[in-house]
Scaffold this active site. Structure first.
Site, PDB file in Angstrom:
ATOM      1  CG  LEU A  42      -1.855  -1.224   1.313  1.00 12.53           C
ATOM      2  CD1 LEU A  42      -2.786  -1.100   2.519  1.00 12.53           C
ATOM      3  CD2 LEU A  42      -2.670  -1.409   0.034  1.00 12.53           C
ATOM      4  CB  ALA A  44      -0.110   8.338  -0.526  1.00 14.48           C
ATOM      5  CG  HIS A  46      -3.175   1.121  -2.341  1.00 14.17           C
ATOM      6  ND1 HIS A  46      -1.814   1.051  -2.495  1.00 14.17           N
ATOM      7  CD2 HIS A  46      -3.714   0.309  -3.295  1.00 14.17           C
ATOM      8  CE1 HIS A  46      -1.527   0.218  -3.490  1.00 14.17           C
ATOM      9  NE2 HIS A  46      -2.657  -0.240  -3.998  1.00 14.17           N
ATOM     10  CD  GLN A 164      -8.800  -2.270 -11.493  1.00 11.60           C
ATOM     11  OE1 GLN A 164      -8.070  -3.214 -11.690  1.00 11.60           O
ATOM     12  NE2 GLN A 164      -8.665  -1.461 -10.452  1.00 11.60           N
ATOM     13  NE  ARG A 198       2.647  -4.539 -12.302  1.00 11.51           N
ATOM     14  CZ  ARG A 198       1.347  -4.841 -12.220  1.00 11.51           C
ATOM     15  NH1 ARG A 198       0.437  -3.876 -12.157  1.00 11.51           N
ATOM     16  NH2 ARG A 198       0.951  -6.098 -12.202  1.00 11.51           N
TER      17      ARG A 198
HETATM   18  P1  AMP Z   1      -3.795  -2.219  -6.759  1.00  6.62           P
HETATM   19  O1  AMP Z   1      -3.358  -2.600  -5.385  1.00  6.62           O
HETATM   20  O2  AMP Z   1      -2.692  -1.702  -7.617  1.00  6.62           O
HETATM   21  O3  AMP Z   1      -4.641  -3.277  -7.422  1.00  6.62           O
HETATM   22  O4  AMP Z   1      -4.750  -0.971  -6.567  1.00  6.62           O
HETATM   23  C1  AMP Z   1      -5.861  -1.028  -5.720  1.00  6.62           C
HETATM   24  C2  AMP Z   1      -6.711   0.183  -5.951  1.00  6.62           C
HETATM   25  O5  AMP Z   1      -5.944   1.356  -5.670  1.00  6.62           O
HETATM   26  C3  AMP Z   1      -7.194   0.309  -7.395  1.00  6.62           C
HETATM   27  O6  AMP Z   1      -8.545   0.772  -7.393  1.00  6.62           O
HETATM   28  C4  AMP Z   1      -6.265   1.344  -7.968  1.00  6.62           C
HETATM   29  O7  AMP Z   1      -6.828   2.083  -9.052  1.00  6.62           O
HETATM   30  C5  AMP Z   1      -6.044   2.246  -6.759  1.00  6.62           C
HETATM   31  N1  AMP Z   1      -4.807   3.015  -6.919  1.00  6.62           N
HETATM   32  C6  AMP Z   1      -3.567   2.524  -7.156  1.00  6.62           C
HETATM   33  N2  AMP Z   1      -2.681   3.537  -7.301  1.00  6.62           N
HETATM   34  C7  AMP Z   1      -3.384   4.680  -7.164  1.00  6.62           C
HETATM   35  C8  AMP Z   1      -3.046   6.076  -7.225  1.00  6.62           C
HETATM   36  N3  AMP Z   1      -1.808   6.492  -7.449  1.00  6.62           N
HETATM   37  N4  AMP Z   1      -4.026   6.974  -7.035  1.00  6.62           N
HETATM   38  C9  AMP Z   1      -5.307   6.565  -6.806  1.00  6.62           C
HETATM   39  N5  AMP Z   1      -5.687   5.281  -6.749  1.00  6.62           N
HETATM   40  C10 AMP Z   1      -4.746   4.347  -6.924  1.00  6.62           C
END
Ligand code: AMP
Length: 299
Positions: A42, A44, A46, A164, A198
């Site tokens: 996680l 900021a 998330h 997504q 990533r």
């Molecule tokens: P992930 O853990 O990458 O699958 O992301 C989980 C959720 O967090 C997804 O809805 C992503 O779109 C959101 N998320 C990831 N990075 C960001 C970001 N920089 N700003 C806003 N939401 C994000």
């Protein structure tokens, strides 16, 4: 009345029946339940979703599951960063009530090949769906499972994963799921790079180059908003990304529903995915097209 007011009482649940039992009690009390699905590690971005969830619900559930079904062969499933304890701490501090982190065999007891799939047509095609075949089937299948397990009133997704979010909205609409979907704006580092798990794959040198993706999108947006032709702008964008050291996967202008841009489109979105070293980065930016734009579109 938030359940986790003292920010100390987060429950970590791995078991489906335990989750169902716990949530049933909250539901019987008439409490509003929010879900924030994540793959962990996680940051900021998330936590912005959790903060929005905290404002809008009595019970905040975050899920942490690195979903094998949404990774293609040769992708980074094994390398994907797993930082469970740090994630637990961050979620507790953010006021999350329940962390649901199932095992792969709990969600897919019959294995991935025998799993019923949720396929969202059209919205999941092209862009990331084009370069990652089957990816959105994996996403919509696991998200529909999480929706069934948690039965949230509201769920939060980042606009960073624009396609997504569009896929989930269409799935919810097509399947008449009684869940409100909220998109949360992209959280960026100071230099503009969209936060992503990533980004941790990048070397120091690559990390210094990475903000060029956002900077390129900003300059292309400005050109489009000044009426420059879409074709010309996208061509320049590809060149700029290659020159900066990226290998672009796609760079496209779509309307906000991910349809083609036409001469009457005013609200559009620039979407890009590009490889930089071991990382595949994605980003997007909204664009307000002027009335007289020469929308020679790219699809
Ligand atoms: P992930 O853990 O990458 O699958 O992301 C989980 C959720 O967090 C997804 O809805 C992503 O779109 C959101 N998320 C990831 N990075 C960001 C970001 N920089 N700003 C806003 N939401 C994000």
């Amino acid at each position: 009345m938030p359940v986790n007011d003292d920010k100390t009482a987060m429950h970590t649940l791995r078991d489906i029946s335990e989750l169902r039992h716990t949530l049933r009690e909250h539901r019987l009390r008439g409490q509003r339940i929010a879900l924030v699905p994540t793959m962990g590690n996680l940051h900021a971005g998330h936590l912005a979703l959790v903060a929005r969830a905290r404002q809008s619900a009595d019970v905040v559930v975050a899920s942490l599951f690195v979903n094998p079904m949404q990774f293609g062969p040769g992708e980074d499933l094994d390398a994907y960063p797993r930082t469970f304890e740090a994630d637990q701490t961050q979620l507790t501090e953010a006021g999350c009530d329940i962390l649901f982190s199932p095992t792969v065999s709990a969600l897919y007891p019959n294995g991935l090949d025998a799993q019923t799939l949720v396929h969202v047509p059209e919205m999941g095609e092209g862009l990331c769906g084009g370069s990652r075949p089957g990816h959105f089937d994996g996403v919509s299948t696991v998200v529909s499972m999480l929706f069934n397990l948690v039965q949230p009133d509201v769920a939060f997704f980042g606009q960073k994963d624009y396609q997504q979010l569009a896929v989930i909205r269409k799935m919810v609409s097509d399947l008449h799921l009684p869940i409100e979907i909220i998109g949360v704006p992209i959280v960026r580092a100071e230099d503009g790079l969209a936060l992503s798990s990533r980004n941790g794959y990048l070397s120091q040198q690559e990390r210094a180059v990475a903000p060029a993706l956002y900077q390129t999108l900003c300059s292309l947006r400005d050109a489009l908003e000044h009426g420059e032709s879409v074709e010309q702008v996208l061509h320049r964008g590809h060149t700029a990304l290659y020159d900066a050291g990226f290998t672009p996967d796609y760079l496209e202008l779509r309307d906000t529903m991910l349809g083609p841009v036409t001469p009457s489109t005013r609200h559009a979105v620039l979407l890009a995915a590009a490889h930089l070293g071991p990382a595949r980065l994605i980003d997007n930016l909204s664009v307000q097209l002027p009335a007289a734009t020469n929308a020679s579109h790219q699809r």
